[in-house]
Design an enzyme around this catalytic site. Structure first.
Site, PDB file in Angstrom:
ATOM      1  N   ALA A  63       0.864  -1.172   0.000  1.00 15.93           N
ATOM      2  CA  ALA A  63       0.000   0.000   0.000  1.00 15.93           C
ATOM      3  C   ALA A  63       0.905   1.228   0.000  1.00 15.93           C
ATOM      4  CB  ALA A  63      -0.905  -0.016   1.228  1.00 15.93           C
ATOM      5  N   GLY A 108       0.698  -5.027   0.980  1.00 18.06           N
ATOM      6  CA  GLY A 108      -0.519  -5.132   0.183  1.00 18.06           C
ATOM      7  C   GLY A 108      -0.297  -5.825  -1.157  1.00 18.06           C
ATOM      8  N   GLU A 111      -0.495  -9.416  -0.382  1.00 21.82           N
ATOM      9  CA  GLU A 111      -1.912  -9.707  -0.119  1.00 21.82           C
ATOM     10  C   GLU A 111      -2.715  -9.763  -1.418  1.00 21.82           C
ATOM     11  OE1 GLU A 111      -1.838  -6.435   2.792  1.00 21.82           O
ATOM     12  OE2 GLU A 111      -2.838  -7.811   4.162  1.00 21.82           O
ATOM     13  N   GLU A 131       4.842  -4.885   7.183  1.00 21.92           N
ATOM     14  CA  GLU A 131       4.094  -3.874   7.942  1.00 21.92           C
ATOM     15  C   GLU A 131       4.635  -3.704   9.348  1.00 21.92           C
ATOM     16  OE1 GLU A 131       2.738  -6.276   6.141  1.00 21.92           O
ATOM     17  OE2 GLU A 131       1.139  -5.475   4.865  1.00 21.92           O
TER      18      GLU A 131
HETATM   19  N1  CO8 Z   1       4.538   3.148  -0.890  1.00 22.37           N
HETATM   20  C1  CO8 Z   1       4.896   4.322  -1.435  1.00 22.37           C
HETATM   21  N2  CO8 Z   1       6.030   4.476  -2.160  1.00 22.37           N
HETATM   22  C2  CO8 Z   1       6.821   3.407  -2.309  1.00 22.37           C
HETATM   23  C3  CO8 Z   1       6.506   2.158  -1.754  1.00 22.37           C
HETATM   24  C4  CO8 Z   1       5.292   2.047  -1.020  1.00 22.37           C
HETATM   25  N3  CO8 Z   1       4.870   0.895  -0.473  1.00 22.37           N
HETATM   26  N4  CO8 Z   1       7.500   1.302  -2.055  1.00 22.37           N
HETATM   27  C5  CO8 Z   1       8.394   1.985  -2.787  1.00 22.37           C
HETATM   28  N5  CO8 Z   1       7.996   3.257  -2.948  1.00 22.37           N
HETATM   29  C6  CO8 Z   1       8.681   4.331  -3.644  1.00 22.37           C
HETATM   30  C7  CO8 Z   1       9.874   4.844  -2.874  1.00 22.37           C
HETATM   31  O1  CO8 Z   1       9.484   5.752  -1.894  1.00 22.37           O
HETATM   32  C8  CO8 Z   1      10.697   5.463  -3.982  1.00 22.37           C
HETATM   33  O2  CO8 Z   1      10.144   6.700  -4.298  1.00 22.37           O
HETATM   34  P1  CO8 Z   1      11.119   7.978  -4.515  1.00 22.37           P
HETATM   35  O3  CO8 Z   1      11.953   7.595  -5.702  1.00 22.37           O
HETATM   36  O4  CO8 Z   1      10.185   9.094  -4.775  1.00 22.37           O
HETATM   37  O5  CO8 Z   1      11.920   8.100  -3.269  1.00 22.37           O
HETATM   38  C9  CO8 Z   1      10.433   4.551  -5.175  1.00 22.37           C
HETATM   39  O6  CO8 Z   1       9.233   3.818  -4.866  1.00 22.37           O
HETATM   40  C10 CO8 Z   1      11.532   3.535  -5.386  1.00 22.37           C
HETATM   41  O7  CO8 Z   1      11.745   2.862  -4.172  1.00 22.37           O
HETATM   42  P2  CO8 Z   1      13.192   2.748  -3.497  1.00 22.37           P
HETATM   43  O8  CO8 Z   1      14.049   3.888  -3.885  1.00 22.37           O
HETATM   44  O9  CO8 Z   1      12.989   2.501  -2.042  1.00 22.37           O
HETATM   45  O10 CO8 Z   1      13.711   1.440  -4.235  1.00 22.37           O
HETATM   46  P3  CO8 Z   1      14.713   0.356  -3.658  1.00 22.37           P
HETATM   47  O11 CO8 Z   1      15.040  -0.544  -4.785  1.00 22.37           O
HETATM   48  O12 CO8 Z   1      15.833   1.013  -2.926  1.00 22.37           O
HETATM   49  O13 CO8 Z   1      13.840  -0.450  -2.576  1.00 22.37           O
HETATM   50  C11 CO8 Z   1      11.922  -1.607  -1.763  1.00 22.37           C
HETATM   51  C12 CO8 Z   1      12.747  -1.176  -3.006  1.00 22.37           C
HETATM   52  C13 CO8 Z   1      12.684  -2.620  -0.937  1.00 22.37           C
HETATM   53  C14 CO8 Z   1      10.642  -2.255  -2.307  1.00 22.37           C
HETATM   54  C15 CO8 Z   1      11.591  -0.372  -0.894  1.00 22.37           C
HETATM   55  O14 CO8 Z   1      11.041   0.630  -1.734  1.00 22.37           O
HETATM   56  C16 CO8 Z   1      10.597  -0.640   0.195  1.00 22.37           C
HETATM   57  O15 CO8 Z   1      10.956  -1.196   1.213  1.00 22.37           O
HETATM   58  N6  CO8 Z   1       9.333  -0.215   0.005  1.00 22.37           N
HETATM   59  C17 CO8 Z   1       8.305  -0.320   1.014  1.00 22.37           C
HETATM   60  C18 CO8 Z   1       7.803  -1.719   1.117  1.00 22.37           C
HETATM   61  C19 CO8 Z   1       6.769  -1.825   2.202  1.00 22.37           C
HETATM   62  O16 CO8 Z   1       7.007  -1.582   3.378  1.00 22.37           O
HETATM   63  N7  CO8 Z   1       5.535  -2.237   1.801  1.00 22.37           N
HETATM   64  C20 CO8 Z   1       4.438  -2.404   2.710  1.00 22.37           C
HETATM   65  C21 CO8 Z   1       3.629  -1.157   2.812  1.00 22.37           C
HETATM   66  S1  CO8 Z   1       2.384  -1.266   4.083  1.00 22.37           S
HETATM   67  C22 CO8 Z   1       1.176  -2.184   3.392  1.00 22.37           C
HETATM   68  O17 CO8 Z   1       1.262  -2.637   2.284  1.00 22.37           O
HETATM   69  C23 CO8 Z   1      -0.034  -2.412   4.236  1.00 22.37           C
HETATM   70  C24 CO8 Z   1      -1.210  -2.926   3.449  1.00 22.37           C
HETATM   71  C25 CO8 Z   1      -2.481  -2.808   4.212  1.00 22.37           C
HETATM   72  C26 CO8 Z   1      -2.907  -1.375   4.369  1.00 22.37           C
HETATM   73  C27 CO8 Z   1      -4.019  -1.238   5.310  1.00 22.37           C
HETATM   74  C28 CO8 Z   1      -4.615   0.138   5.295  1.00 22.37           C
HETATM   75  C29 CO8 Z   1      -4.571   0.835   6.560  1.00 22.37           C
END
Ligand code: CO8
Length: 256
Positions: A63, A108, A111, A131
């Site tokens: 998400a 997400g 999921e 998460e």
């Molecule tokens: N949300 C928003 N932006 C994201 C997300 C995300 N989940 N994942 C990556 N991005 C963005 C980064 O912020 C970055 O943006 P910018 O270039 O503007 O800084 C761009 O994508 C590229 O990402 P990275 O530079 O971080 O790329 P890397 O190759 O270094 O890393 C990763 C890739 C490992 C995937 C890293 O981006 C990461 O850890 N992302 C987050 C993953 C995460 O924690 N996902 C879970 C989110 S919570 C969730 O899904 C809950 C679901 C249920 C919700 C319930 C509602 C309340």
């Protein structure tokens, strides 16, 4: 639009496309996907659906954290409910949905893959419920579907540790059904979609519903169990079977 749909004969290819955010699901994307699921569900020409992420880095990286960051509890509950409804709709869709996991399937995104009927992954794909590292827990049905797919032990390991596992590990624990070399995923998933789309639509629908009912054995599954159990009573087979037992003889069931 963050969701692209391509219809190719009886197969629909749905692509989540927000490459700048690694295809993360914001509210708009969830709504778009929900509309797409509904449209495809009512499209009798479509026999199978393939779901993937744009680019070669991410399926869906979760998400959208930037959007969620300032949510209060009420907003979080509403977003979770919309996400859960989307996943339920995919699970309940009449056609089989195949997740072609082409990179990160996190939070997400994992999921979303879990809501699909079959998951294929490329070798470089990875999976996690991270998460916990954001101080929250899965909100799009992951806590319910993960144990069904991989058992409680692995579900707890993933949800509580937030650790990322690779495609080979995902295959080993039953999170995905097949892993294919990078670069071949689209074709493999498409081939499977074409294969499924040739099946009887009614039988596909029934097969999905029956397996789903088995997974939900506390509710709908047990209702089905009660229904078929009760329906047998009064039938010739039930009368013969029970009479034979009480008469200490073998039952003779009619074949037609
Ligand atoms: N949300 C928003 N932006 C994201 C997300 C995300 N989940 N994942 C990556 N991005 C963005 C980064 O912020 C970055 O943006 P910018 O270039 O503007 O800084 C761009 O994508 C590229 O990402 P990275 O530079 O971080 O790329 P890397 O190759 O270094 O890393 C990763 C890739 C490992 C995937 C890293 O981006 C990461 O850890 N992302 C987050 C993953 C995460 O924690 N996902 C879970 C989110 S919570 C969730 O899904 C809950 C679901 C249920 C919700 C319930 C509602 C309340």
């Amino acid at each position: 639009m963050a969701v692209e749909v391509a219809r190719e004969g009886s197969v629909a290819v749905v692509t989540v496309s927000r490459p700048a955010a690694l295809n993360a699901l914001n509210a708009q994307t969830v709504e778009e996907l929900s509309v797409v699921v509904q449209d495809l569900a009512s499209d009798a020409a479509i026999g199978a659906v393939m779901l993937t992420g744009a680019g070669d880095k991410a399926f869906v990286a979760g998400a959208d954290i930037a959007e969620m960051q300032s949510f209060n509890a009420e907003q979080a509950r509403a977003f979770s409910a919309r996400g859960q409804a989307l996943m339920d709709a995919i699970e309940a869709a009449p056609q089989p949905w195949i997740a072609a996991v082409n990179g990160f399937a996190l939070g997400g995104g994992c999921e979303l893959a879990l809501a699909c009927d079959i998951r294929l992954a490329c070798e470089s794909a990875s999976f996690a419920q991270p998460e916990i590292d954001l101080g929250v827990t899965p909100g799009f049905g992951g806590t319910q579907r993960l144990p069904r797919h991989v058992g409680q032990g692995w579900a707890k390991y993933l949800v509580l540790s937030g650790r990322r596992i690779g495609a080979a590990e995902a295959l080993r624990i039953g999170l995905v059904q097949a892993v294919v070399p990078d670069g071949t995923l689209f074709d493999e998933a498409h081939r499977l979609a074409v294969h499924l789309a040739r099946k009887s639509p009614a039988a596909l629908r029934a097969g999905k519903a029956a397996v789903l009912a088995a997974a939900e054995c506390s509710g709908a599954g047990q209702e089905i169990e009660r229904g078929v159990f009760a329906a047998a009573f009064g039938s010739p087979d039930q009368r013969e079977g029970m009479a034979a037992f009480l008469a200490h003889r073998r039952p003779r069931f009619e074949r037609s």
